[in-house]
Design a protein around this motif. Structure first.
Motif, PDB file in Angstrom:
ATOM      1  N   LEU A  54       0.802  -1.218   0.000  1.00 29.31           N
ATOM      2  CA  LEU A  54       0.000   0.000   0.000  1.00 29.31           C
ATOM      3  C   LEU A  54       0.840   1.275   0.000  1.00 29.31           C
ATOM      4  O   LEU A  54       0.523   2.243  -0.698  1.00 29.31           O
ATOM      5  CB  LEU A  54      -0.957  -0.003   1.195  1.00 29.31           C
ATOM      6  CG  LEU A  54      -2.099  -1.022   1.122  1.00 29.31           C
ATOM      7  CD1 LEU A  54      -3.001  -0.886   2.336  1.00 29.31           C
ATOM      8  CD2 LEU A  54      -2.894  -0.860  -0.158  1.00 29.31           C
ATOM      9  N   SER A  55       1.917   1.294   0.773  1.00 28.17           N
ATOM     10  CA  SER A  55       2.736   2.504   0.821  1.00 28.17           C
ATOM     11  C   SER A  55       3.388   2.762  -0.541  1.00 28.17           C
ATOM     12  O   SER A  55       3.453   3.911  -1.003  1.00 28.17           O
ATOM     13  CB  SER A  55       3.805   2.390   1.913  1.00 28.17           C
ATOM     14  OG  SER A  55       4.652   1.268   1.680  1.00 28.17           O
ATOM     15  N   SER A  56       3.858   1.705  -1.195  1.00 30.77           N
ATOM     16  CA  SER A  56       4.461   1.864  -2.524  1.00 30.77           C
ATOM     17  C   SER A  56       3.426   2.324  -3.544  1.00 30.77           C
ATOM     18  O   SER A  56       3.679   3.231  -4.349  1.00 30.77           O
ATOM     19  CB  SER A  56       5.081   0.542  -2.986  1.00 30.77           C
ATOM     20  OG  SER A  56       6.126   0.139  -2.118  1.00 30.77           O
ATOM     21  N   LEU A  57       2.246   1.713  -3.505  1.00 30.08           N
ATOM     22  CA  LEU A  57       1.186   2.070  -4.444  1.00 30.08           C
ATOM     23  C   LEU A  57       0.706   3.494  -4.218  1.00 30.08           C
ATOM     24  O   LEU A  57       0.379   4.218  -5.168  1.00 30.08           O
ATOM     25  CB  LEU A  57       0.020   1.089  -4.319  1.00 30.08           C
ATOM     26  CG  LEU A  57       0.341  -0.369  -4.677  1.00 30.08           C
ATOM     27  CD1 LEU A  57      -0.853  -1.266  -4.379  1.00 30.08           C
ATOM     28  CD2 LEU A  57       0.737  -0.482  -6.143  1.00 30.08           C
ATOM     29  N   ARG A  58       0.668   3.915  -2.977  1.00 34.06           N
ATOM     30  CA  ARG A  58       0.280   5.294  -2.653  1.00 34.06           C
ATOM     31  C   ARG A  58       1.225   6.290  -3.312  1.00 34.06           C
ATOM     32  O   ARG A  58       0.780   7.293  -3.894  1.00 34.06           O
ATOM     33  CB  ARG A  58       0.304   5.479  -1.125  1.00 34.06           C
ATOM     34  CG  ARG A  58      -0.024   6.883  -0.642  1.00 34.06           C
ATOM     35  CD  ARG A  58       0.361   7.022   0.823  1.00 34.06           C
ATOM     36  NE  ARG A  58       1.793   6.761   1.019  1.00 34.06           N
ATOM     37  CZ  ARG A  58       2.367   6.503   2.195  1.00 34.06           C
ATOM     38  NH1 ARG A  58       1.626   6.431   3.287  1.00 34.06           N
ATOM     39  NH2 ARG A  58       3.669   6.296   2.275  1.00 34.06           N
ATOM     40  N   ALA A  68      -5.585   4.609  -0.945  1.00 36.60           N
ATOM     41  CA  ALA A  68      -4.859   3.374  -1.233  1.00 36.60           C
ATOM     42  C   ALA A  68      -5.508   2.190  -0.528  1.00 36.60           C
ATOM     43  O   ALA A  68      -5.566   1.078  -1.074  1.00 36.60           O
ATOM     44  CB  ALA A  68      -3.399   3.507  -0.817  1.00 36.60           C
ATOM     45  N   GLY A  69      -6.033   2.419   0.677  1.00 36.72           N
ATOM     46  CA  GLY A  69      -6.681   1.356   1.437  1.00 36.72           C
ATOM     47  C   GLY A  69      -7.934   0.817   0.774  1.00 36.72           C
ATOM     48  O   GLY A  69      -8.374  -0.313   1.071  1.00 36.72           O
ATOM     49  N   ILE A  70      -8.531   1.607  -0.119  1.00 36.53           N
ATOM     50  CA  ILE A  70      -9.726   1.146  -0.832  1.00 36.53           C
ATOM     51  C   ILE A  70      -9.406  -0.106  -1.643  1.00 36.53           C
ATOM     52  O   ILE A  70     -10.275  -0.943  -1.896  1.00 36.53           O
ATOM     53  CB  ILE A  70     -10.267   2.263  -1.751  1.00 36.53           C
ATOM     54  CG1 ILE A  70     -10.744   3.448  -0.909  1.00 36.53           C
ATOM     55  CG2 ILE A  70     -11.407   1.756  -2.629  1.00 36.53           C
ATOM     56  CD1 ILE A  70     -11.182   4.646  -1.731  1.00 36.53           C
ATOM     57  N   LEU A  71      -8.141  -0.258  -2.044  1.00 33.97           N
ATOM     58  CA  LEU A  71      -7.728  -1.419  -2.822  1.00 33.97           C
ATOM     59  C   LEU A  71      -8.023  -2.711  -2.061  1.00 33.97           C
ATOM     60  O   LEU A  71      -8.536  -3.684  -2.641  1.00 33.97           O
ATOM     61  CB  LEU A  71      -6.239  -1.319  -3.142  1.00 33.97           C
ATOM     62  CG  LEU A  71      -5.640  -2.386  -4.051  1.00 33.97           C
ATOM     63  CD1 LEU A  71      -6.249  -2.297  -5.439  1.00 33.97           C
ATOM     64  CD2 LEU A  71      -4.125  -2.224  -4.118  1.00 33.97           C
ATOM     65  N   ILE A  72      -7.718  -2.721  -0.774  1.00 31.84           N
ATOM     66  CA  ILE A  72      -7.970  -3.907   0.047  1.00 31.84           C
ATOM     67  C   ILE A  72      -9.468  -4.140   0.183  1.00 31.84           C
ATOM     68  O   ILE A  72      -9.960  -5.272   0.058  1.00 31.84           O
ATOM     69  CB  ILE A  72      -7.337  -3.749   1.441  1.00 31.84           C
ATOM     70  CG1 ILE A  72      -5.839  -3.432   1.316  1.00 31.84           C
ATOM     71  CG2 ILE A  72      -7.558  -5.008   2.268  1.00 31.84           C
ATOM     72  CD1 ILE A  72      -5.046  -4.480   0.605  1.00 31.84           C
TER      73      ILE A  72
END
Length: 418
Positions: A54-58, A68-72
């Motif tokens: 998540l941190s990398s994708l953010r 980014a948390g919406i991905l999960i």
């Protein structure tokens, strides 16, 4: 037990692929059980690869942490959608073809995720891959159908050990691969794995005829009717919802503890710690043996007590990595035991509706897992690791109280249907 009787119970008519082996103690070749376990673990792992990323994708897509948390969330939503609307097709369609189609779609979605250049594309790909990754929950009923009655618990236990190992190791694999080669390789590598497993299953599995010819909307309606018809289905779903809630709460929040000032673990260190929890998957075949011997009810009560005690240990021993590791193993063992016993119970309720029964069971406890993850995060924010430990101990104790109300007539539904 003859080959013909096993095949009759497993699929009415089967051709091609591996056939049950009447000369073995379980009636199913060991290599086929191993393949089904790998398939279950590899597909369900797709739900969890994004958590360490998540941190990398953010940073890559320039979105906020909450976005980014919406991905999960979307991945989990996709899985629940798949459980409710795709898994029941396992009773309506020929299973080998259904598995091939779903895994092909998963492969395409993962490739799309790996090459995504915008965050909405990644979200869409994750929603699709989450929905079609329910193929793991079609594979498990196939294993149950191939197994003779006396060994069904052991076979399901071995396959489910692969599923739980996939859940536990997915974070480790994702963290290590992304650290070495980047986040895109995580998705693309999983796509390759899905393609390989799909081909292997296509050649290994026998054709498995549908168990119902009802229209699709009737199948969905009958799925809801199963809850009313079989009290054990709802009860077992609620048991597992409580256990999966604390499982999710533990693994969602333990990273806050271990990366904090007390331990200073890195992301890769957290991934390695997840390997400890994977040891809990070793209990699966043993739990299956307990279920086959009709020890399911007492082992369920014992599992609730073990889970509550493990969270007490985690709370009082929060400054000791040994105590936290032991608690992780005990929690995973308890969750695995109730899961195997629960599936053994529901697969015995109606052999012609195993996919639909599994759909209700898995959807119920995954909702419990989503709730547990959220409540665990809130508990940690409000009261730290002590709050998480209190929540983790309370839920199994509530389940234990509910277990005490179980009538013997309901408990006898653990006897497999002939």
């Amino acid at each position: 037990m003859s080959k013909s009787s096993v095949l009759h119970r497993s699929a009415r008519h089967t051709t091609g692929g591996a056939k049950p082996n009447p000369g073995s103690s379980t009636g199913v070749p060991g290599w086929l059980v191993a393949l089904l376990a790998v398939a279950s673990g590899a597909t369900v792992a797709n739900l969890y690869y994004a958590q360490p990323l998540l941190s990398s994708l953010r940073d890559v897509f320039h979105v906020s942490t909450s976005t980014a948390g919406i991905l999960i969330t979307l991945t989990q939503v996709g899985y629940v959608i798949g459980m409710l609307f795709l898994v029941p097709l396992g009773d309506r369609l020929e299973k080998r073809n259904l598995i091939t189609i779903l895994m092909t779609i998963t492969t395409v979605a993962l490739v799309m995720a790996g090459f995504a250049t915008t965050f909405p594309v990644l979200l869409a790909a994750s929603l699709i891959s989450g929905a079609t990754s329910v193929v793991a929950q079609i594979v498990v009923p196939v294993a149950a159908s191939l197994a003779p009655d006396h060994a069904r618990g052991r076979i399901v236990g071995r396959v489910m050990s692969g599923l739980l190992t996939g859940i536990l190791l997915s974070r480790t694999v994702s963290a290590l691969v992304s650290d070495a080669a980047g986040w895109r390789v995580v998705y693309l590598g999983s796509a390759v794995l899905m393609a390989v497993v799909a081909v292997a299953l296509r050649f290994a599995l026998p054709q498995h005829a549908p168990t119902t010819t009802e229209p699709y909307h009737h199948v969905l309606r009958s799925t809801a009717a199963l809850v009313r018809k079989h009290p054990a289905l709802l009860r077992r779903g609620l048991y597992q919802a409580a256990m999966f809630a604390v499982f999710s709460a533990f693994w969602t929040t333990v990273s806050y503890l271990l990366t904090g000032p007390g331990f200073h673990y890195s992301a890769v260190g957290m991934g390695i710690f997840a390997l400890v929890g994977a040891a809990g998957a070793l209990i699966a075949p043993v739990a299956g043996h307990w279920a086959d011997r009709k020890w399911g009810r007492p082992m369920t009560g014992a599992s609730f007590a073990v889970a509550a005690g493990a969270f007490a240990l985690a709370g009082f021993g929060q400054h000791s990595i040994v105590a936290i590791a032991i608690a992780a193993i005990l929690i995973d063992m308890a969750v695995q035991t109730t899961l195997i016993v629960g599936q053994h119970t529901i697969y015995g309720l109606d052999p012609d509706a195993r996919a639909r029964l599994n759909s209700v069971f898995i959807a119920t406890f995954f909702l419990g897992g989503a709730l547990g993850s959220e409540v665990g995060s809130l508990a940690h924010k409000a009261a730290g690791w002590g709050g998480v430990s209190l929540f983790g101990a309370a839920m199994p104790l509530l389940a234990l109280l509910y277990w005490l109300t179980e009538r013997r007539s309901t408990a006898r539904e653990d006897t497999p249907a002939k």
